[in-house]
Motif scaffolding. Structure first.
Motif, PDB file in Angstrom:
ATOM      1  N   SER A 150       0.726  66.807 -17.654  1.00 28.65           N
ATOM      2  CA  SER A 150       1.926  66.726 -18.480  1.00 28.65           C
ATOM      3  C   SER A 150       2.504  65.321 -18.401  1.00 28.65           C
ATOM      4  O   SER A 150       2.448  64.669 -17.364  1.00 28.65           O
ATOM      5  CB  SER A 150       2.964  67.752 -18.033  1.00 28.65           C
ATOM      6  OG  SER A 150       3.436  67.443 -16.746  1.00 28.65           O
ATOM      7  N   VAL A 151       3.039  64.874 -19.530  1.00 29.20           N
ATOM      8  CA  VAL A 151       3.596  63.530 -19.642  1.00 29.20           C
ATOM      9  C   VAL A 151       4.926  63.626 -20.376  1.00 29.20           C
ATOM     10  O   VAL A 151       5.029  64.293 -21.397  1.00 29.20           O
ATOM     11  CB  VAL A 151       2.632  62.607 -20.431  1.00 29.20           C
ATOM     12  CG1 VAL A 151       3.200  61.210 -20.543  1.00 29.20           C
ATOM     13  CG2 VAL A 151       1.257  62.577 -19.780  1.00 29.20           C
ATOM     14  N   GLY A 152       5.934  62.967 -19.843  1.00 25.61           N
ATOM     15  CA  GLY A 152       7.241  62.920 -20.493  1.00 25.61           C
ATOM     16  C   GLY A 152       7.659  61.480 -20.707  1.00 25.61           C
ATOM     17  O   GLY A 152       8.342  60.911 -19.867  1.00 25.61           O
ATOM     18  N   LEU A 153       7.222  60.874 -21.787  1.00 25.45           N
ATOM     19  CA  LEU A 153       7.415  59.442 -21.992  1.00 25.45           C
ATOM     20  C   LEU A 153       8.851  59.020 -22.231  1.00 25.45           C
ATOM     21  O   LEU A 153       9.149  57.833 -22.241  1.00 25.45           O
ATOM     22  CB  LEU A 153       6.531  58.949 -23.146  1.00 25.45           C
ATOM     23  CG  LEU A 153       5.038  59.031 -22.860  1.00 25.45           C
ATOM     24  CD1 LEU A 153       4.250  58.540 -24.067  1.00 25.45           C
ATOM     25  CD2 LEU A 153       4.669  58.233 -21.625  1.00 25.45           C
ATOM     26  N   THR A 154       9.745  59.970 -22.400  1.00 25.21           N
ATOM     27  CA  THR A 154      11.150  59.598 -22.544  1.00 25.21           C
ATOM     28  C   THR A 154      11.865  59.611 -21.196  1.00 25.21           C
ATOM     29  O   THR A 154      13.058  59.338 -21.127  1.00 25.21           O
ATOM     30  CB  THR A 154      11.875  60.532 -23.529  1.00 25.21           C
ATOM     31  OG1 THR A 154      11.785  61.864 -23.038  1.00 25.21           O
ATOM     32  CG2 THR A 154      11.284  60.434 -24.915  1.00 25.21           C
ATOM     33  N   LEU A 155      11.138  59.928 -20.136  1.00 24.01           N
ATOM     34  CA  LEU A 155      11.715  60.046 -18.799  1.00 24.01           C
ATOM     35  C   LEU A 155      11.124  58.995 -17.865  1.00 24.01           C
ATOM     36  O   LEU A 155       9.945  58.674 -17.944  1.00 24.01           O
ATOM     37  CB  LEU A 155      11.434  61.449 -18.236  1.00 24.01           C
ATOM     38  CG  LEU A 155      11.838  62.620 -19.135  1.00 24.01           C
ATOM     39  CD1 LEU A 155      11.292  63.917 -18.584  1.00 24.01           C
ATOM     40  CD2 LEU A 155      13.342  62.677 -19.260  1.00 24.01           C
TER      41      LEU A 155
ATOM     42  N   ALA B  26      -6.458  56.031 -19.825  1.00 27.06           N
ATOM     43  CA  ALA B  26      -7.256  56.043 -18.595  1.00 27.06           C
ATOM     44  C   ALA B  26      -7.069  57.346 -17.831  1.00 27.06           C
ATOM     45  O   ALA B  26      -8.040  57.926 -17.320  1.00 27.06           O
ATOM     46  CB  ALA B  26      -6.873  54.846 -17.711  1.00 27.06           C
ATOM     47  N   LEU B  27      -5.836  57.837 -17.752  1.00 24.68           N
ATOM     48  CA  LEU B  27      -5.590  59.082 -17.031  1.00 24.68           C
ATOM     49  C   LEU B  27      -6.111  60.283 -17.810  1.00 24.68           C
ATOM     50  O   LEU B  27      -6.545  61.276 -17.214  1.00 24.68           O
ATOM     51  CB  LEU B  27      -4.104  59.236 -16.740  1.00 24.68           C
ATOM     52  CG  LEU B  27      -3.495  58.173 -15.834  1.00 24.68           C
ATOM     53  CD1 LEU B  27      -2.017  58.441 -15.608  1.00 24.68           C
ATOM     54  CD2 LEU B  27      -4.235  58.088 -14.510  1.00 24.68           C
ATOM     55  N   ALA B  28      -6.086  60.214 -19.119  1.00 26.59           N
ATOM     56  CA  ALA B  28      -6.534  61.335 -19.947  1.00 26.59           C
ATOM     57  C   ALA B  28      -8.052  61.444 -20.028  1.00 26.59           C
ATOM     58  O   ALA B  28      -8.573  62.488 -20.426  1.00 26.59           O
ATOM     59  CB  ALA B  28      -5.951  61.214 -21.348  1.00 26.59           C
ATOM     60  N   GLU B  29      -8.779  60.414 -19.636  1.00 23.98           N
ATOM     61  CA  GLU B  29     -10.246  60.475 -19.689  1.00 23.98           C
ATOM     62  C   GLU B  29     -10.791  61.648 -18.881  1.00 23.98           C
ATOM     63  O   GLU B  29     -11.713  62.331 -19.321  1.00 23.98           O
ATOM     64  CB  GLU B  29     -10.850  59.159 -19.215  1.00 23.98           C
ATOM     65  CG  GLU B  29     -10.674  58.037 -20.217  1.00 23.98           C
ATOM     66  CD  GLU B  29     -11.149  56.689 -19.695  1.00 23.98           C
ATOM     67  OE1 GLU B  29     -11.399  56.550 -18.467  1.00 23.98           O
ATOM     68  OE2 GLU B  29     -11.256  55.768 -20.515  1.00 23.98           O
TER      69      GLU B  29
ATOM     70  N   LEU C  18      -6.085  70.179 -20.788  1.00 19.16           N
ATOM     71  CA  LEU C  18      -4.964  69.938 -21.691  1.00 19.16           C
ATOM     72  C   LEU C  18      -4.220  68.633 -21.395  1.00 19.16           C
ATOM     73  O   LEU C  18      -4.032  68.259 -20.245  1.00 19.16           O
ATOM     74  CB  LEU C  18      -3.942  71.072 -21.566  1.00 19.16           C
ATOM     75  CG  LEU C  18      -4.430  72.476 -21.870  1.00 19.16           C
ATOM     76  CD1 LEU C  18      -3.343  73.482 -21.518  1.00 19.16           C
ATOM     77  CD2 LEU C  18      -4.837  72.597 -23.319  1.00 19.16           C
ATOM     78  N   TYR C  19      -3.742  68.003 -22.467  1.00 15.07           N
ATOM     79  CA  TYR C  19      -2.778  66.907 -22.391  1.00 15.07           C
ATOM     80  C   TYR C  19      -1.501  67.461 -23.001  1.00 15.07           C
ATOM     81  O   TYR C  19      -1.477  67.823 -24.183  1.00 15.07           O
ATOM     82  CB  TYR C  19      -3.266  65.693 -23.183  1.00 15.07           C
ATOM     83  CG  TYR C  19      -2.273  64.551 -23.231  1.00 15.07           C
ATOM     84  CD1 TYR C  19      -2.330  63.525 -22.293  1.00 15.07           C
ATOM     85  CD2 TYR C  19      -1.279  64.497 -24.195  1.00 15.07           C
ATOM     86  CE1 TYR C  19      -1.419  62.472 -22.327  1.00 15.07           C
ATOM     87  CE2 TYR C  19      -0.365  63.464 -24.246  1.00 15.07           C
ATOM     88  CZ  TYR C  19      -0.447  62.456 -23.304  1.00 15.07           C
ATOM     89  OH  TYR C  19       0.461  61.422 -23.342  1.00 15.07           O
ATOM     90  N   VAL C  20      -0.441  67.558 -22.216  1.00 12.27           N
ATOM     91  CA  VAL C  20       0.812  68.149 -22.676  1.00 12.27           C
ATOM     92  C   VAL C  20       1.876  67.066 -22.722  1.00 12.27           C
ATOM     93  O   VAL C  20       2.207  66.465 -21.702  1.00 12.27           O
ATOM     94  CB  VAL C  20       1.260  69.303 -21.740  1.00 12.27           C
ATOM     95  CG1 VAL C  20       2.568  69.892 -22.218  1.00 12.27           C
ATOM     96  CG2 VAL C  20       0.172  70.357 -21.641  1.00 12.27           C
ATOM     97  N   GLN C  21       2.397  66.808 -23.916  1.00  9.40           N
ATOM     98  CA  GLN C  21       3.396  65.763 -24.122  1.00  9.40           C
ATOM     99  C   GLN C  21       4.777  66.393 -24.271  1.00  9.40           C
ATOM    100  O   GLN C  21       4.979  67.219 -25.146  1.00  9.40           O
ATOM    101  CB  GLN C  21       3.061  64.976 -25.385  1.00  9.40           C
ATOM    102  CG  GLN C  21       4.074  63.930 -25.750  1.00  9.40           C
ATOM    103  CD  GLN C  21       4.086  62.775 -24.781  1.00  9.40           C
ATOM    104  OE1 GLN C  21       3.049  62.214 -24.477  1.00  9.40           O
ATOM    105  NE2 GLN C  21       5.248  62.426 -24.288  1.00  9.40           N
ATOM    106  N   HIS C  22       5.706  66.001 -23.411  1.00  4.49           N
ATOM    107  CA  HIS C  22       7.100  66.432 -23.548  1.00  4.49           C
ATOM    108  C   HIS C  22       7.779  65.488 -24.531  1.00  4.49           C
ATOM    109  O   HIS C  22       7.747  64.281 -24.346  1.00  4.49           O
ATOM    110  CB  HIS C  22       7.834  66.342 -22.208  1.00  4.49           C
ATOM    111  CG  HIS C  22       7.266  67.214 -21.152  1.00  4.49           C
ATOM    112  ND1 HIS C  22       7.709  68.490 -20.936  1.00  4.49           N
ATOM    113  CD2 HIS C  22       6.270  67.003 -20.253  1.00  4.49           C
ATOM    114  CE1 HIS C  22       7.026  69.025 -19.939  1.00  4.49           C
ATOM    115  NE2 HIS C  22       6.148  68.149 -19.511  1.00  4.49           N
ATOM    116  N   ALA C  23       8.362  66.018 -25.557  1.00  2.00           N
ATOM    117  CA  ALA C  23       9.089  65.200 -26.528  1.00  2.00           C
ATOM    118  C   ALA C  23      10.551  65.603 -26.483  1.00  2.00           C
ATOM    119  O   ALA C  23      11.003  66.434 -27.246  1.00  2.00           O
ATOM    120  CB  ALA C  23       8.512  65.399 -27.927  1.00  2.00           C
ATOM    121  N   ARG C  24      11.285  65.045 -25.551  1.00  2.00           N
ATOM    122  CA  ARG C  24      12.689  65.410 -25.345  1.00  2.00           C
ATOM    123  C   ARG C  24      13.611  64.409 -26.020  1.00  2.00           C
ATOM    124  O   ARG C  24      14.219  63.575 -25.377  1.00  2.00           O
ATOM    125  CB  ARG C  24      12.986  65.472 -23.849  1.00  2.00           C
ATOM    126  CG  ARG C  24      12.228  66.574 -23.176  1.00  2.00           C
ATOM    127  CD  ARG C  24      12.572  66.618 -21.712  1.00  2.00           C
ATOM    128  NE  ARG C  24      11.881  67.740 -21.101  1.00  2.00           N
ATOM    129  CZ  ARG C  24      11.728  67.887 -19.818  1.00  2.00           C
ATOM    130  NH1 ARG C  24      12.229  67.002 -18.988  1.00  2.00           N
ATOM    131  NH2 ARG C  24      11.091  68.921 -19.331  1.00  2.00           N
TER     132      ARG C  24
END
Length: 104
Positions: free
Chosen positions: A54-59, A72-75, A83-89
Motif C-alpha cells: 500500500s502507498v499513500g502519496l499524500t502522506l 522499483a518497489l513494485a517490481e 497488489l499495488y494499492v494506492q491511497h488517494a486521500r
C-alpha cells in the motif's frame, strides 16, 4: 482472529511508508543507494504472506517517493502477481488529480 470467530476477509499489505522509514527514517530525499534494501524488505514481506503493497502519496514520508522508487518497489509485486494499492486521500474535488500520480 480465529478465536474471535471473525468472518472478515483479511489481506495484509506491506506499507511503502513502513519500508521507507525502516531503511531511511522519515526524511525527505531520494534513496538511490537504499532502494535495494527497500526492495529486499518488500520481497521479504511478500514471502511472509503480504498480498501486496500500500502507498499513500499524500502522506509523509510516502509523499517524498519519486516515480522511480515506486517502480522499483513494485517490481516484486509484478513478479509475484500481487497488489499495488494506492491511497488517494484528497479533499472534495481533487480525486481525479490524486489518480494522476506524482510525476518527476
Amino acid at each position: 482472529m480465529e478465536s474471535a470467530g471473525t468472518s472478515v476477509n483479511i489481506a495484509p499489505l506491506v506499507g511503502q511508508a513502513s519500508v521507507r522509514i525502516a531503511v531511511m527514517g522519515g526524511g525527505d530525499g531520494l534513496p538511490p543507494e537504499q532502494v535495494a534494501e527497500m526492495q529486499r524488505l518488500v520481497e521479504q514481506a511478500l514471502q511472509q504472506g503480504a498480498f501486496g503493497m500500500s502507498v499513500g502519496l499524500t502522506l509523509v514520508p510516502s509523499s517524498f517517493a519519486d516515480t522511480n522508487e515506486l517502480i522499483a518497489l513494485a517490481e516484486s509485486l509484478g513478479r509475484h502477481g500481487r497488489l499495488y494499492v494506492q491511497h488517494a486521500r484528497w479533499w472534495a474535488g481533487w480525486h481525479a488529480r490524486a489518480l494522476e500520480g506524482r510525476r518527476t
